[in-house]
Design a protein around this motif. Sequence first.
Motif, PDB file in Angstrom:
ATOM      1  N   TYR A  28       0.845  -1.201   0.000  1.00 38.18           N
ATOM      2  CA  TYR A  28       0.000   0.000   0.000  1.00 38.18           C
ATOM      3  C   TYR A  28       0.883   1.254   0.000  1.00 38.18           C
ATOM      4  CZ  TYR A  28       0.721   0.938   5.006  1.00 38.18           C
ATOM      5  OH  TYR A  28       1.283   1.245   6.223  1.00 38.18           O
ATOM      6  N   ILE A  29       2.161   1.079   0.430  1.00 37.56           N
ATOM      7  CA  ILE A  29       3.173   2.101   0.157  1.00 37.56           C
ATOM      8  C   ILE A  29       3.966   1.515  -1.015  1.00 37.56           C
ATOM      9  CG2 ILE A  29       5.208   3.320   1.038  1.00 37.56           C
ATOM     10  CD1 ILE A  29       3.997   2.970   3.879  1.00 37.56           C
ATOM     11  N   GLN A  64       9.337   2.504   9.460  1.00 38.20           N
ATOM     12  CA  GLN A  64       7.866   2.524   9.486  1.00 38.20           C
ATOM     13  C   GLN A  64       7.380   2.650  10.935  1.00 38.20           C
ATOM     14  OE1 GLN A  64       6.339   3.174   6.810  1.00 38.20           O
ATOM     15  NE2 GLN A  64       8.107   2.918   5.502  1.00 38.20           N
ATOM     16  N   SER A  65       6.496   1.743  11.377  1.00 42.05           N
ATOM     17  CA  SER A  65       5.900   1.933  12.712  1.00 42.05           C
ATOM     18  C   SER A  65       6.882   1.766  13.866  1.00 42.05           C
ATOM     19  CB  SER A  65       4.727   0.982  12.917  1.00 42.05           C
ATOM     20  OG  SER A  65       3.585   1.524  12.330  1.00 42.05           O
ATOM     21  N   LYS A  68       7.543   4.810  15.749  1.00 41.14           N
ATOM     22  CA  LYS A  68       6.556   5.385  16.667  1.00 41.14           C
ATOM     23  C   LYS A  68       7.024   5.347  18.116  1.00 41.14           C
ATOM     24  CE  LYS A  68       2.598   4.201  13.725  1.00 41.14           C
ATOM     25  NZ  LYS A  68       1.606   3.181  13.387  1.00 41.14           N
ATOM     26  N   PHE A  97      -3.786  -1.073  12.812  1.00 34.16           N
ATOM     27  CA  PHE A  97      -3.012   0.128  13.149  1.00 34.16           C
ATOM     28  C   PHE A  97      -3.521   1.404  12.484  1.00 34.16           C
ATOM     29  CE2 PHE A  97      -0.754   0.573   9.157  1.00 34.16           C
ATOM     30  CZ  PHE A  97      -0.673  -0.725   8.649  1.00 34.16           C
ATOM     31  N   ASN A 117      -1.676   4.548  14.097  1.00 23.82           N
ATOM     32  CA  ASN A 117      -1.305   5.701  13.272  1.00 23.82           C
ATOM     33  C   ASN A 117      -1.846   7.024  13.814  1.00 23.82           C
ATOM     34  OD1 ASN A 117      -0.041   3.868  11.682  1.00 23.82           O
ATOM     35  ND2 ASN A 117      -1.044   4.469   9.777  1.00 23.82           N
ATOM     36  N   GLU A 162       5.218   7.122   0.191  1.00 29.24           N
ATOM     37  CA  GLU A 162       4.152   7.171   1.203  1.00 29.24           C
ATOM     38  C   GLU A 162       3.445   8.530   1.171  1.00 29.24           C
ATOM     39  OE1 GLU A 162       5.049   6.293   5.354  1.00 29.24           O
ATOM     40  OE2 GLU A 162       2.902   6.213   5.767  1.00 29.24           O
ATOM     41  N   ASN A 169      -3.961   8.304   6.185  1.00 27.75           N
ATOM     42  CA  ASN A 169      -3.296   9.084   7.244  1.00 27.75           C
ATOM     43  C   ASN A 169      -3.712  10.556   7.180  1.00 27.75           C
ATOM     44  OD1 ASN A 169      -1.918   7.054   8.598  1.00 27.75           O
ATOM     45  ND2 ASN A 169      -0.174   7.118   7.205  1.00 27.75           N
ATOM     46  N   TYR A 193       6.009  13.132   9.072  1.00 37.16           N
ATOM     47  CA  TYR A 193       5.665  11.745   9.447  1.00 37.16           C
ATOM     48  C   TYR A 193       6.212  10.747   8.429  1.00 37.16           C
ATOM     49  CZ  TYR A 193       2.771   7.618  10.392  1.00 37.16           C
ATOM     50  OH  TYR A 193       2.338   6.333  10.645  1.00 37.16           O
ATOM     51  N   CYS A 197       8.931   7.781   9.138  1.00 34.26           N
ATOM     52  CA  CYS A 197       8.691   6.360   8.849  1.00 34.26           C
ATOM     53  C   CYS A 197       9.737   5.800   7.886  1.00 34.26           C
ATOM     54  CB  CYS A 197       7.292   6.163   8.271  1.00 34.26           C
ATOM     55  SG  CYS A 197       5.982   6.442   9.470  1.00 34.26           S
ATOM     56  N   TYR A 245       0.603  -4.267  17.090  1.00 35.76           N
ATOM     57  CA  TYR A 245      -0.755  -3.918  16.654  1.00 35.76           C
ATOM     58  C   TYR A 245      -1.787  -4.774  17.392  1.00 35.76           C
ATOM     59  CZ  TYR A 245       2.340  -2.746  12.702  1.00 35.76           C
ATOM     60  OH  TYR A 245       3.360  -2.328  11.913  1.00 35.76           O
ATOM     61  N   GLY A 262       7.032  -2.984  12.184  1.00 34.81           N
ATOM     62  CA  GLY A 262       6.689  -2.011  11.147  1.00 34.81           C
ATOM     63  C   GLY A 262       6.316  -2.740   9.866  1.00 34.81           C
ATOM     64  N   VAL A 263       5.558  -2.086   8.988  1.00 33.73           N
ATOM     65  CA  VAL A 263       5.095  -2.771   7.772  1.00 33.73           C
ATOM     66  C   VAL A 263       6.199  -3.042   6.750  1.00 33.73           C
ATOM     67  CG1 VAL A 263       2.633  -2.180   7.789  1.00 33.73           C
ATOM     68  CG2 VAL A 263       4.261  -0.619   6.757  1.00 33.73           C
TER      69      VAL A 263
END
Length: 309
Positions: A28-29, A64-65, A68, A97, A117, A162, A169, A193, A197, A245, A262-263
């Motif tokens: 999706y990214i 990525q995540s 966070k 997430f 997110n 992204e 987002n 952001y 990531c 998650y 992370g993804v």
Amino acid sequence: MLCQSNDELKALVTEAKTCTKNGKVADYIPALGKANPNDLSIAIHYPDGRCVSAGDIEKRITLQSISKVISLALVLMDRGSDYVFERVGMEPTGDPFNSIAKLETMAPGKPLNPMINAGALVVTHMIKGNTIEERFQRLLSFIQEMTNDSTISYCEEVARSEFETAHLNRALCYFLKQHNILDEDVEQLMDLYTKQCAIEMNCLDLARIGVVFAMDGVDPLSCKQIMPTDVARICKTFMVTCGMYNASGEFAIKIGIPSKSGVSGGIMGAVPGRFGIGIFGPALDEKGNSIAGIKLLELLSKNYSLSMF
Ligand code: GLN
């Protein structure tokens, strides 16, 4: 008992790798879709500086995540916990997430925790600095200090990819803005952001960050307190309750190691008081966690009795 040799780890990687065929690389990214689903590598960093590793540990991955938990540490130092937790909660959601659902049904606009997110966007919003560049540089410097590597930077291609596709987002940001939780320009925040990531490193660096969290915020090699003990404690607690998650409960039962995924397929683990772990395995399960990475941690946890519970 500790894992002592690269060969011991290599055997576990070979075993865990069999499940990569059941996973799928995140696309999706779009730039993340180029990863090789069969990759799997791991590094363990002990407080005395020893490292054991297996797989192609030179490969660089974007956080990525995983970022966070690092941005949370920085913001807790910047603002203090009272300020931070007035704006983002402490409870797991049980949702994916990127879900927007609980933003509407729970305390309006206040994200339930900093690992989803919506919560991470609020955390990034709270990073201090006068410009996006200055705020990003402060986060990067913090990561460079933790890894003791001043060359760490971000992957422009992944950040751009992204930024161009982050419709959900952006939607989360506008929702938060409506509820006065965010008051900055959404495009500016998305710029910060997505760069956050896209910060890039290898498994060894990831394991080195893990060891700082594991040792309560102290870099065991320089003996420098990089973050206060209570900040490291809060971060590790979120890693247990929300780090994987909506798979965090099962992960705590089966593995019992504070971890953040992370993804991109990265997982950073912090075995309290003992060592840090960095894993890269881009084939993901349906919840967005590295499928072989989880298997590998399960094998490690069982073989070396690593569960903290
Ligand atoms: N940059 C990703 C996003 O916001 C991070 C998500 C993740 O790693 N789970 O969608």
